[in-house]
Design a protein around this motif. Structure first.
Motif, short mmCIF file in Angstrom:
data_model
loop_
_atom_site.label_atom_id
_atom_site.label_comp_id
_atom_site.label_asym_id
_atom_site.label_seq_id
_atom_site.Cartn_x
_atom_site.Cartn_y
_atom_site.Cartn_z
N UNK A 73 0.78 -1.24 0.00
CA UNK A 73 0.00 0.00 0.00
C UNK A 73 0.82 1.29 0.00
N UNK A 74 2.06 1.25 0.47
CA UNK A 74 2.86 2.46 0.54
C UNK A 74 4.33 2.16 0.34
N UNK A 75 5.07 3.20 -0.01
CA UNK A 75 6.49 3.03 -0.33
C UNK A 75 7.29 4.20 0.22
N UNK A 76 8.52 3.89 0.61
CA UNK A 76 9.46 4.91 1.02
C UNK A 76 10.85 4.42 0.63
N UNK A 77 11.68 5.34 0.13
CA UNK A 77 13.04 4.95 -0.25
C UNK A 77 13.87 4.66 0.99
N UNK A 78 14.78 3.72 0.87
CA UNK A 78 15.62 3.32 1.99
C UNK A 78 16.44 4.44 2.59
#
Length: 90
Positions: A73-78
């Protein structure tokens, strides 16, 4: 995470551990997708039964698309800062 963010880490699950028990304590799970194949992520999404936010390598559009297709459902860069992670979780 600090409590004043309105978030609390309730469990940490390592590779090979079942996410189901930890998911019972949480409203959302954050999963490191850098070493998790989309097929494995599909199993995690199904087993968890809660929204998943994936931490992905920077500029990896193909991985984001593949993970979205399996229900992430969601994403964030490392390399994102804590505030970006909190925003993705909310």
């Amino acid at each position: 995470m600090r409590r004043d963010d309105g978030l609390e880490v309730t469990a940490q699950v390592g590779p090979g551990d079942g996410i189901h028990a930890a998911a019972c304590l949480a409203d959302v799970a954050v999963v490191d997708a850098s070493s998790t194949a989309p097929e494995e992520m599909r199993r995690i999404v199904e087993e968890a039964g809660i929204p998943i936010v994936a931490v992905v390598p920077p500029d990896d559009e193909a991985t984001v698309i593949a993970l979205a297709q399996v229900g992430v459902m969601g994403f964030v860069e490392g390399e994102a800062c804590l505030e970006e992670l909190v925003a993705a979780i909310r």
